[in-house]
Design a protein around this motif. Structure first.
Motif, PDB file in Angstrom:
ATOM      1  N   ASN A  80       0.842  -1.213   0.000  1.00 40.97           N
ATOM      2  CA  ASN A  80       0.000   0.000   0.000  1.00 40.97           C
ATOM      3  C   ASN A  80       0.872   1.256   0.000  1.00 40.97           C
ATOM      4  O   ASN A  80       0.655   2.200   0.766  1.00 40.97           O
ATOM      5  CB  ASN A  80      -0.933   0.013   1.217  1.00 40.97           C
ATOM      6  CG  ASN A  80      -1.804  -1.223   1.291  1.00 40.97           C
ATOM      7  OD1 ASN A  80      -2.430  -1.626   0.305  1.00 40.97           O
ATOM      8  ND2 ASN A  80      -1.836  -1.866   2.439  1.00 40.97           N
ATOM      9  N   ASN A  85       2.340   9.426   2.592  1.00 42.10           N
ATOM     10  CA  ASN A  85       0.885   9.202   2.621  1.00 42.10           C
ATOM     11  C   ASN A  85       0.168   9.833   1.430  1.00 42.10           C
ATOM     12  O   ASN A  85      -1.035  10.124   1.504  1.00 42.10           O
ATOM     13  CB  ASN A  85       0.278   9.746   3.918  1.00 42.10           C
ATOM     14  CG  ASN A  85       0.782   9.004   5.134  1.00 42.10           C
ATOM     15  OD1 ASN A  85       0.813   7.773   5.141  1.00 42.10           O
ATOM     16  ND2 ASN A  85       1.183   9.727   6.159  1.00 42.10           N
ATOM     17  N   HIS A 280      -6.066  -1.992   0.310  1.00 43.28           N
ATOM     18  CA  HIS A 280      -5.896  -1.729   1.734  1.00 43.28           C
ATOM     19  C   HIS A 280      -7.177  -2.050   2.501  1.00 43.28           C
ATOM     20  O   HIS A 280      -7.138  -2.626   3.605  1.00 43.28           O
ATOM     21  CB  HIS A 280      -5.498  -0.262   1.940  1.00 43.28           C
ATOM     22  CG  HIS A 280      -5.024   0.031   3.329  1.00 43.28           C
ATOM     23  ND1 HIS A 280      -4.916   1.306   3.816  1.00 43.28           N
ATOM     24  CD2 HIS A 280      -4.635  -0.786   4.344  1.00 43.28           C
ATOM     25  CE1 HIS A 280      -4.482   1.269   5.061  1.00 43.28           C
ATOM     26  NE2 HIS A 280      -4.297   0.015   5.417  1.00 43.28           N
ATOM     27  N   GLU A 283      -7.502  -5.737   2.923  1.00 44.66           N
ATOM     28  CA  GLU A 283      -6.576  -6.207   3.959  1.00 44.66           C
ATOM     29  C   GLU A 283      -7.119  -5.965   5.365  1.00 44.66           C
ATOM     30  O   GLU A 283      -6.912  -6.781   6.271  1.00 44.66           O
ATOM     31  CB  GLU A 283      -5.225  -5.510   3.811  1.00 44.66           C
ATOM     32  CG  GLU A 283      -4.369  -6.059   2.698  1.00 44.66           C
ATOM     33  CD  GLU A 283      -2.943  -5.534   2.770  1.00 44.66           C
ATOM     34  OE1 GLU A 283      -2.036  -6.275   2.363  1.00 44.66           O
ATOM     35  OE2 GLU A 283      -2.745  -4.391   3.226  1.00 44.66           O
ATOM     36  N   LYS A 284      -7.804  -4.838   5.564  1.00 45.88           N
ATOM     37  CA  LYS A 284      -8.359  -4.550   6.887  1.00 45.88           C
ATOM     38  C   LYS A 284      -9.333  -5.629   7.337  1.00 45.88           C
ATOM     39  O   LYS A 284      -9.490  -5.874   8.534  1.00 45.88           O
ATOM     40  CB  LYS A 284      -9.071  -3.188   6.871  1.00 45.88           C
ATOM     41  CG  LYS A 284      -8.143  -1.998   6.713  1.00 45.88           C
ATOM     42  CD  LYS A 284      -8.958  -0.715   6.611  1.00 45.88           C
ATOM     43  CE  LYS A 284      -8.085   0.495   6.326  1.00 45.88           C
ATOM     44  NZ  LYS A 284      -8.887   1.731   6.177  1.00 45.88           N
ATOM     45  N   GLN A 292      -1.178  -6.142   9.890  1.00 49.14           N
ATOM     46  CA  GLN A 292      -1.386  -4.806   9.323  1.00 49.14           C
ATOM     47  C   GLN A 292      -0.376  -3.813   9.894  1.00 49.14           C
ATOM     48  O   GLN A 292       0.162  -2.967   9.163  1.00 49.14           O
ATOM     49  CB  GLN A 292      -2.807  -4.330   9.617  1.00 49.14           C
ATOM     50  CG  GLN A 292      -3.886  -5.138   8.917  1.00 49.14           C
ATOM     51  CD  GLN A 292      -5.262  -4.638   9.298  1.00 49.14           C
ATOM     52  OE1 GLN A 292      -5.665  -3.544   8.921  1.00 49.14           O
ATOM     53  NE2 GLN A 292      -5.990  -5.431  10.066  1.00 49.14           N
ATOM     54  N   ASN A 293      -0.123  -3.910  11.196  1.00 48.22           N
ATOM     55  CA  ASN A 293       0.785  -2.967  11.843  1.00 48.22           C
ATOM     56  C   ASN A 293       2.197  -3.081  11.274  1.00 48.22           C
ATOM     57  O   ASN A 293       2.824  -2.073  10.932  1.00 48.22           O
ATOM     58  CB  ASN A 293       0.799  -3.241  13.355  1.00 48.22           C
ATOM     59  CG  ASN A 293       1.625  -2.226  14.118  1.00 48.22           C
ATOM     60  OD1 ASN A 293       2.842  -2.324  14.165  1.00 48.22           O
ATOM     61  ND2 ASN A 293       0.953  -1.256  14.722  1.00 48.22           N
ATOM     62  N   LYS A 295       3.088  -4.533   8.394  1.00 50.83           N
ATOM     63  CA  LYS A 295       3.047  -4.241   6.958  1.00 50.83           C
ATOM     64  C   LYS A 295       3.118  -2.751   6.693  1.00 50.83           C
ATOM     65  O   LYS A 295       3.766  -2.311   5.730  1.00 50.83           O
ATOM     66  CB  LYS A 295       1.757  -4.783   6.329  1.00 50.83           C
ATOM     67  CG  LYS A 295       1.847  -6.215   5.842  1.00 50.83           C
ATOM     68  CD  LYS A 295       0.618  -6.566   5.052  1.00 50.83           C
ATOM     69  CE  LYS A 295       0.672  -5.985   3.669  1.00 50.83           C
ATOM     70  NZ  LYS A 295       0.222  -4.641   3.496  1.00 50.83           N
ATOM     71  N   GLU A 296       2.432  -1.977   7.510  1.00 51.61           N
ATOM     72  CA  GLU A 296       2.438  -0.523   7.309  1.00 51.61           C
ATOM     73  C   GLU A 296       3.849   0.034   7.428  1.00 51.61           C
ATOM     74  O   GLU A 296       4.261   0.882   6.635  1.00 51.61           O
ATOM     75  CB  GLU A 296       1.516   0.138   8.336  1.00 51.61           C
ATOM     76  CG  GLU A 296       1.394   1.640   8.163  1.00 51.61           C
ATOM     77  CD  GLU A 296       0.406   2.262   9.126  1.00 51.61           C
ATOM     78  OE1 GLU A 296       0.403   3.501   9.250  1.00 51.61           O
ATOM     79  OE2 GLU A 296      -0.368   1.513   9.763  1.00 51.61           O
ATOM     80  N   GLN A 297       4.604  -0.467   8.392  1.00 49.17           N
ATOM     81  CA  GLN A 297       5.978   0.001   8.574  1.00 49.17           C
ATOM     82  C   GLN A 297       6.877  -0.445   7.430  1.00 49.17           C
ATOM     83  O   GLN A 297       7.641   0.345   6.863  1.00 49.17           O
ATOM     84  CB  GLN A 297       6.521  -0.540   9.898  1.00 49.17           C
ATOM     85  CG  GLN A 297       5.759  -0.070  11.128  1.00 49.17           C
ATOM     86  CD  GLN A 297       6.228  -0.758  12.392  1.00 49.17           C
ATOM     87  OE1 GLN A 297       7.409  -0.713  12.736  1.00 49.17           O
ATOM     88  NE2 GLN A 297       5.326  -1.419  13.089  1.00 49.17           N
ATOM     89  N   GLY A 299       5.989  -1.431   4.407  1.00 48.83           N
ATOM     90  CA  GLY A 299       5.566  -0.814   3.147  1.00 48.83           C
ATOM     91  C   GLY A 299       6.129   0.583   2.996  1.00 48.83           C
ATOM     92  O   GLY A 299       6.563   0.984   1.912  1.00 48.83           O
ATOM     93  N   SER A 300       6.142   1.335   4.092  1.00 48.12           N
ATOM     94  CA  SER A 300       6.704   2.681   4.064  1.00 48.12           C
ATOM     95  C   SER A 300       8.196   2.633   3.760  1.00 48.12           C
ATOM     96  O   SER A 300       8.701   3.417   2.942  1.00 48.12           O
ATOM     97  CB  SER A 300       6.459   3.369   5.412  1.00 48.12           C
ATOM     98  OG  SER A 300       7.060   4.648   5.443  1.00 48.12           O
TER      99      SER A 300
END
Length: 393
Positions: A80, A85, A280, A283-284, A292-293, A295-297, A299-300
């Motif tokens: 994502n 952002n 996204h 995925e939620k 998810q937590n 992956k967010e890191q 992915g960034s």
């Protein structure tokens, strides 16, 4: 004569490079245009014709859409990736894979040199040079525009002196198009406060009546649109054709360049933004809280490193392995409504939907614990907070 492969677009800078490499350095020029979705068939023919008119020994058009998807876009969807952002790396990620293709071509024909037309003020010089140096340290890099610090007028004058008199009118807006979006630069993006005007964007608003669409995902990859299934590349192109008519996916990205200065660039990326937001949302529903937590890191980090040309940093393969593994249950349909200038993700259907559990319905009923269980859980959960406040107050 020694051979040089030039990363060629047909614009003023790379046209100057052709003549300079031939006349000043006495090199055989092999021009290569690497297409990541930004050129039509007719445009490719025009660029090829211009290259031969400029005097290149050989010109090739290389289409790497599928490879670009497999090695980059797929993981940007899994992660994502929206830099700061906002920005789906519409153009920045392409440069890495264009550079890889140029290197492979240079090796195939035994070229002694590789050249590109980047200036010394932007990100592309870093991306090209880093890939060239990593994959072919034995091949020397030539960068006439960067080294000579030429003005636009000086380039045009040199070309005219060497028999090239094309109309080189400077476009009001700089447009770079690819499958994952189009960047738009102009006088407004050189400021910190001005918005790009409507006419700056290549895709204009054509439809105003909302349209409902259904996106099909299989293990994280977009494989269908409205019950029609195809390759992910073709599905993205179809989605872009539909969503761009609503002028969706416009924004201005503000970020830190690789060379350390701040920069602004406008973009439109209808298919990219809709795909990422739909993915996204799916995925939620199907991933755990901690998947998810993390992956967010990751992915960034993946987007940041890819933007900065660090594709061959080993950690990129580690992140890709995690992202791919995380997509095992990301399968289902996502329902989206397209509207003028924006869209809404309405919901999903998936056999992996974790809302379909038998444990209860959020805020309504529960079937897995008693009221006494809940009281005990909450009491224990708050213990650390109570200890801290009793000691420090």
């Amino acid at each position: 004569m020694d051979k040089v492969v030039l990363a060629y677009s047909g614009g003023l800078d790379t046209s100057y490079c052709v003549k300079y490499l031939m006349n000043e350095l006495n090199l055989e020029v092999y021009s290569a245009l690497v297409n990541t979705g930004g050129f039509s068939t007719n445009e490719l023919k025009v660029v090829e014709q211009k290259a031969y008119e400029m005097g290149v020994t050989s010109h090739v058009n290389k289409n790497i859409l599928q490879e670009y998807y497999t090695k980059a876009i797929k993981y940007m969807v899994f992660g994502n990736v929206l830099k700061n952002n906002t920005y789906p790396l519409s153009v920045s990620a392409e440069r890495v894979f264009q550079a890889i293709e140029v290197v492979e071509y240079a090796k195939a024909i035994g070229a002694k040199y590789i050249a590109h037309g980047s200036t010394g003020a932007g990100n592309d010089q870093v991306r090209f040079d880093m890939i060239f140096q990593t994959l072919a340290p034995e091949i020397e890099i030539i960068t006439p525009i960067r080294d000579l610090k030429l003005s636009r007028q000086e380039e045009i004058a040199y070309l005219k002196e060497n028999g090239v008199d094309y109309p080189w009118e400077k476009a009001k807006y700089s447009i770079n198009k690819g499958i994952w979006g189009t960047s738009v630069g102009g006088v407004e993006t050189l400021t910190s406060h001005q918005a790009l005007p409507e006419e700056a964007y290549p895709s204009q608003l054509e439809k105003t009546t909302p349209t409902d669409i259904k996106l099909h995902f299989k293990m994280g990859e977009l494989i269908g649109l409205n019950d029609e299934f195809d390759t992910s590349v073709n599905t993205i192109l179809k989605l872009e054709e539909i969503a761009s008519k609503y002028a969706i996916g416009r924004d201005i990205h503000v970020g830190d360049t690789i060379v350390g200065i701040k920069g602004r660039v406008g973009f439109e990326a209808a298919a990219a933004v809709v795909t990422i937001k739909a993915h996204h949302t799916l995925e939620k529903h199907v991933l755990s809280k901690w998947q998810q937590n993390l992956k967010e890191q990751l992915g960034s980090w993946y987007g940041m490193l890819l933007h900065d040309g660090q594709y061959f940093e080993p950690v990129m393969r580690n992140i890709e392995a995690f992202l791919e593994d995380s997509q095992k249950t990301v399968t289902g349909e996502v329902y989206v409504t397209l509207k003028p200038y924006h869209f809404s993700v309405n919901g999903i259907e998936s056999k992996h939907d974790l809302m379909k559990s038998k444990f209860g319905e959020y805020g309504e009923t529960n079937k897995a614990w008693t009221s006494e269980d809940a009281k005990g859980f909450i009491k224990i959960l708050g213990t650390a907070n109570k200890i801290y406040h009793s000691v420090n107050s």
